[in-house]
Each structure stands twice: as structure tokens, then as C-alpha cells.
Motif scaffolding. Structure first.
Motif, PDB file in Angstrom:
ATOM      1  N   ILE A   7       0.823  -1.165   0.025  1.00  0.00           N
ATOM      2  CA  ILE A   7       0.050   0.166   0.079  1.00  0.00           C
ATOM      3  C   ILE A   7       0.863   1.172   0.003  1.00  0.00           C
ATOM      4  CG2 ILE A   7      -0.205   0.007   2.480  1.00  0.00           C
ATOM      5  CD1 ILE A   7      -3.043   1.150   2.112  1.00  0.00           C
ATOM      6  N   GLY A   8       0.438   2.161  -0.733  1.00  0.00           N
ATOM      7  CA  GLY A   8       1.242   3.362  -0.675  1.00  0.00           C
ATOM      8  C   GLY A   8       0.387   4.842   0.009  1.00  0.00           C
ATOM      9  N   VAL A   9       1.077   5.534   0.546  1.00  0.00           N
ATOM     10  CA  VAL A   9       0.455   6.786   1.207  1.00  0.00           C
ATOM     11  C   VAL A   9       1.284   8.089   0.546  1.00  0.00           C
ATOM     12  CG1 VAL A   9      -0.382   7.967   3.243  1.00  0.00           C
ATOM     13  CG2 VAL A   9      -0.501   5.420   2.957  1.00  0.00           C
ATOM     14  N   GLU A  38      16.295   9.415  -5.749  1.00  0.00           N
ATOM     15  CA  GLU A  38      15.859  10.507  -6.092  1.00  0.00           C
ATOM     16  C   GLU A  38      15.976  10.723  -7.845  1.00  0.00           C
ATOM     17  OE1 GLU A  38      16.625  14.241  -4.088  1.00  0.00           O
ATOM     18  OE2 GLU A  38      16.995  13.291  -2.342  1.00  0.00           O
ATOM     19  N   GLU A  39      16.958  10.098  -8.516  1.00  0.00           N
ATOM     20  CA  GLU A  39      16.929  10.206  -9.889  1.00  0.00           C
ATOM     21  C   GLU A  39      15.699   9.685 -10.701  1.00  0.00           C
ATOM     22  OE1 GLU A  39      19.905   7.108  -8.517  1.00  0.00           O
ATOM     23  OE2 GLU A  39      19.607   9.380  -8.332  1.00  0.00           O
ATOM     24  N   ALA A  40      14.816   8.875  -9.748  1.00  0.00           N
ATOM     25  CA  ALA A  40      13.667   8.279 -10.296  1.00  0.00           C
ATOM     26  C   ALA A  40      12.652   9.271 -10.382  1.00  0.00           C
ATOM     27  CB  ALA A  40      13.433   6.886  -9.482  1.00  0.00           C
ATOM     28  N   GLY A  41      12.712  10.275  -9.934  1.00  0.00           N
ATOM     29  CA  GLY A  41      11.814  11.515  -9.993  1.00  0.00           C
ATOM     30  C   GLY A  41      10.689  11.593  -8.935  1.00  0.00           C
ATOM     31  N   VAL A  42      10.982  10.619  -8.061  1.00  0.00           N
ATOM     32  CA  VAL A  42       9.742  10.737  -7.076  1.00  0.00           C
ATOM     33  C   VAL A  42      10.442  10.277  -5.601  1.00  0.00           C
ATOM     34  CG1 VAL A  42       9.337   8.319  -7.317  1.00  0.00           C
ATOM     35  CG2 VAL A  42       7.660   9.926  -5.978  1.00  0.00           C
ATOM     36  N   LYS A  43      10.274  10.891  -4.489  1.00  0.00           N
ATOM     37  CA  LYS A  43      10.735  10.668  -3.122  1.00  0.00           C
ATOM     38  C   LYS A  43       9.863   9.471  -2.685  1.00  0.00           C
ATOM     39  CE  LYS A  43      12.845  14.084  -0.747  1.00  0.00           C
ATOM     40  NZ  LYS A  43      12.909  15.566   0.087  1.00  0.00           N
ATOM     41  N   GLY A  44      10.638   8.421  -2.393  1.00  0.00           N
ATOM     42  CA  GLY A  44       9.765   7.384  -1.793  1.00  0.00           C
ATOM     43  C   GLY A  44      10.556   6.486  -0.840  1.00  0.00           C
ATOM     44  N   ALA A  45       9.845   5.968   0.108  1.00  0.00           N
ATOM     45  CA  ALA A  45      10.371   5.036   1.039  1.00  0.00           C
ATOM     46  C   ALA A  45       9.384   3.937   1.242  1.00  0.00           C
ATOM     47  CB  ALA A  45      10.721   5.670   2.183  1.00  0.00           C
ATOM     48  N   GLY A  46      10.062   2.455   1.483  1.00  0.00           N
ATOM     49  CA  GLY A  46       9.334   1.446   1.779  1.00  0.00           C
ATOM     50  C   GLY A  46       9.728   0.963   2.968  1.00  0.00           C
ATOM     51  N   PHE A  47       8.570   0.431   3.801  1.00  0.00           N
ATOM     52  CA  PHE A  47       8.712  -0.165   5.149  1.00  0.00           C
ATOM     53  C   PHE A  47       8.429  -1.589   5.084  1.00  0.00           C
ATOM     54  CE2 PHE A  47       8.571   4.445   5.845  1.00  0.00           C
ATOM     55  CZ  PHE A  47       9.565   4.647   6.703  1.00  0.00           C
ATOM     56  N   GLY A  48       8.789  -2.206   5.826  1.00  0.00           N
ATOM     57  CA  GLY A  48       8.355  -3.632   6.021  1.00  0.00           C
ATOM     58  C   GLY A  48       9.032  -4.622   7.033  1.00  0.00           C
ATOM     59  N   ALA A  49       8.907  -5.700   6.853  1.00  0.00           N
ATOM     60  CA  ALA A  49       9.771  -6.700   7.630  1.00  0.00           C
ATOM     61  C   ALA A  49      10.499  -7.753   6.696  1.00  0.00           C
ATOM     62  CB  ALA A  49       8.922  -7.490   8.436  1.00  0.00           C
ATOM     63  N   LYS A  51      10.453  -7.140   3.129  1.00  0.00           N
ATOM     64  CA  LYS A  51       9.846  -6.733   1.858  1.00  0.00           C
ATOM     65  C   LYS A  51       9.279  -5.397   2.182  1.00  0.00           C
ATOM     66  CE  LYS A  51       6.001  -7.887  -0.689  1.00  0.00           C
ATOM     67  NZ  LYS A  51       5.234  -6.967  -0.391  1.00  0.00           N
ATOM     68  N   PRO A  52       9.272  -4.490   1.426  1.00  0.00           N
ATOM     69  CA  PRO A  52       8.593  -3.139   1.410  1.00  0.00           C
ATOM     70  C   PRO A  52       7.319  -3.268   1.135  1.00  0.00           C
ATOM     71  CG  PRO A  52       9.973  -2.959  -0.280  1.00  0.00           C
ATOM     72  CD  PRO A  52      10.300  -4.323   0.257  1.00  0.00           C
ATOM     73  N   ASP A  53       6.373  -3.271   1.814  1.00  0.00           N
ATOM     74  CA  ASP A  53       4.897  -3.332   1.681  1.00  0.00           C
ATOM     75  C   ASP A  53       4.135  -2.193   2.202  1.00  0.00           C
ATOM     76  OD1 ASP A  53       4.881  -4.063   4.412  1.00  0.00           O
ATOM     77  OD2 ASP A  53       4.607  -5.968   4.063  1.00  0.00           O
ATOM     78  N   PHE A  54       4.822  -1.240   2.791  1.00  0.00           N
ATOM     79  CA  PHE A  54       4.046  -0.023   3.158  1.00  0.00           C
ATOM     80  C   PHE A  54       4.881   1.049   2.745  1.00  0.00           C
ATOM     81  CE2 PHE A  54       3.485   3.614   6.135  1.00  0.00           C
ATOM     82  CZ  PHE A  54       2.173   3.787   5.916  1.00  0.00           C
ATOM     83  N   TRP A  55       4.353   1.674   1.918  1.00  0.00           N
ATOM     84  CA  TRP A  55       5.159   2.698   1.088  1.00  0.00           C
ATOM     85  C   TRP A  55       4.610   4.354   1.400  1.00  0.00           C
ATOM     86  CZ3 TRP A  55       9.408   2.244  -1.871  1.00  0.00           C
ATOM     87  CH2 TRP A  55       9.742   0.891  -2.321  1.00  0.00           C
ATOM     88  N   ILE A  56       5.638   5.185   1.315  1.00  0.00           N
ATOM     89  CA  ILE A  56       5.297   6.509   1.489  1.00  0.00           C
ATOM     90  C   ILE A  56       5.990   7.316   0.418  1.00  0.00           C
ATOM     91  CG2 ILE A  56       4.682   6.523   3.987  1.00  0.00           C
ATOM     92  CD1 ILE A  56       7.372   8.139   4.596  1.00  0.00           C
ATOM     93  N   SER A  57       5.281   8.476  -0.186  1.00  0.00           N
ATOM     94  CA  SER A  57       6.054   9.008  -1.115  1.00  0.00           C
ATOM     95  C   SER A  57       5.543  10.850  -1.093  1.00  0.00           C
ATOM     96  CB  SER A  57       5.507   8.708  -2.594  1.00  0.00           C
ATOM     97  OG  SER A  57       4.071   8.812  -2.555  1.00  0.00           O
ATOM     98  N   GLU A  58       6.444  11.344  -1.258  1.00  0.00           N
ATOM     99  CA  GLU A  58       6.204  12.959  -1.245  1.00  0.00           C
ATOM    100  C   GLU A  58       4.966  13.430  -2.307  1.00  0.00           C
ATOM    101  OE1 GLU A  58       8.748  16.323  -0.260  1.00  0.00           O
ATOM    102  OE2 GLU A  58       9.252  15.893  -2.003  1.00  0.00           O
ATOM    103  N   GLY A  59       4.089  13.970  -1.955  1.00  0.00           N
ATOM    104  CA  GLY A  59       3.118  14.427  -2.950  1.00  0.00           C
ATOM    105  C   GLY A  59       2.015  15.332  -2.387  1.00  0.00           C
ATOM    106  N   GLY A  60       2.069  15.409  -1.105  1.00  0.00           N
ATOM    107  CA  GLY A  60       0.986  16.425  -0.372  1.00  0.00           C
ATOM    108  C   GLY A  60       0.118  15.566   0.398  1.00  0.00           C
ATOM    109  N   ARG A  61      -0.783  16.411   1.246  1.00  0.00           N
ATOM    110  CA  ARG A  61      -1.745  15.713   2.006  1.00  0.00           C
ATOM    111  C   ARG A  61      -2.875  15.211   1.178  1.00  0.00           C
ATOM    112  NH1 ARG A  61      -1.215  17.107   7.553  1.00  0.00           N
ATOM    113  NH2 ARG A  61       0.304  18.645   7.923  1.00  0.00           N
TER     114      ARG A  61
END
Length: 127
Positions: A7-9, A38-49, A51-61
Motif C-alpha cells: 500500500i502507498g500513502v 531521487e533520480e527516479a523522479g519521486v521521493k519514496g520510502a518502503g517499510f516492511g519486515a 520486503k517493503p509493503d508499506f510505502w510513503i511518497s512525497e505528494g502532499g496531504r
């Protein structure tokens, strides 16, 4: 097997949200697994145990805000999540406790993250 892979938020302040989730999810055994370069064009981070299964990305509220519940093995892990999330700047949205209206053993805690998303840890085990 679960049908949910990840899931991504979107978040308004990426760095603040990474710091929040690193601290809040650690008691559940969930860690920062990877960042999207960052060269991919989006700020994103994946969290998990593992495997990243919870993602956050910059994009506003986002509106409406989301509710995400993370599974905990023990009630003590729910308590630790709540304490860590509050120490990381979360806003109380329901202290740890039994939520018998779901079922007699449902033990959960709720916090609002920096963007107002309702983040929960829950345990279904009788302890």
C-alpha cells in the motif's frame, strides 16, 4: 496467502514522515527497507519486515485521510507502538485497549501521523 502486496500513502513532509514511521513501526518489527533513488523522479520510502509493503511518497496531504492497521503479535507490541508513535510526534487517536465491539480479544491503539492518517497497531490474540 494475502491478496494485498503493498500500500502507498502520499505525505506532505517526506523527511518528517520517514522519521515518524521509522520510530513508530520499530516496535512491530517493521523497518525502513528501501528508498527510491531521487533520480527516479519521486521521493519514496518502503517499510516492511524484509520486503517493503508499506510505502510513503512525497505528494502532499490527501483527503480523505487513510486508515492503515499493522498487525502485532502481542498486546505489549501494540503498547510499544503507541508509545513510540507518540514520542515521534503522533497525535493520540485511541490509547491501547480492548475494542470488544470488533471481537472480545481485539486489542488496538490508534495515532494520527504527521498528515492526519489514522495509523493503528492491533493484536487479535488473547493475552
Amino acid at each position: 496467502m494475502s491478496t494485498l502486496d503493498h500500500i502507498g500513502v502520499q505525505v506532505a513532509d517526506f523527511d518528517a514522515s520517514v522519521a515518524f514511521y521509522e520510530r513508530a513501526l520499530a516496535p512491530l518489527g517493521i523497518a525502513l527497507v528501501m528508498r527510491i533513488p531521487e533520480e527516479a523522479g519521486v521521493k519514496g520510502a518502503g517499510f516492511g519486515a524484509g520486503k517493503p509493503d508499506f510505502w510513503i511518497s512525497e505528494g502532499g496531504r490527501t483527503t480523505p485521510h487513510l486508515h492503515v492497521a499493522f498487525a502485532a503479535r502481542r498486546r505489549a507490541d501494540v503498547d510499544a507502538f503507541y508509545a513510540a508513535a507518540m514520542a515521534a510526534g503522533g497525535i493520540d487517536n485511541g490509547a491501547p485497549g480492548i475494542r470488544a465491539h470488533y471481537h472480545p480479544n481485539y486489542y488496538g491503539a490508534f495515532v494520527l501521523d504527521p498528515d492526519g492518517h489514522n495509523i493503528e497497531a492491533c493484536c487479535h490474540a488473547a493475552e
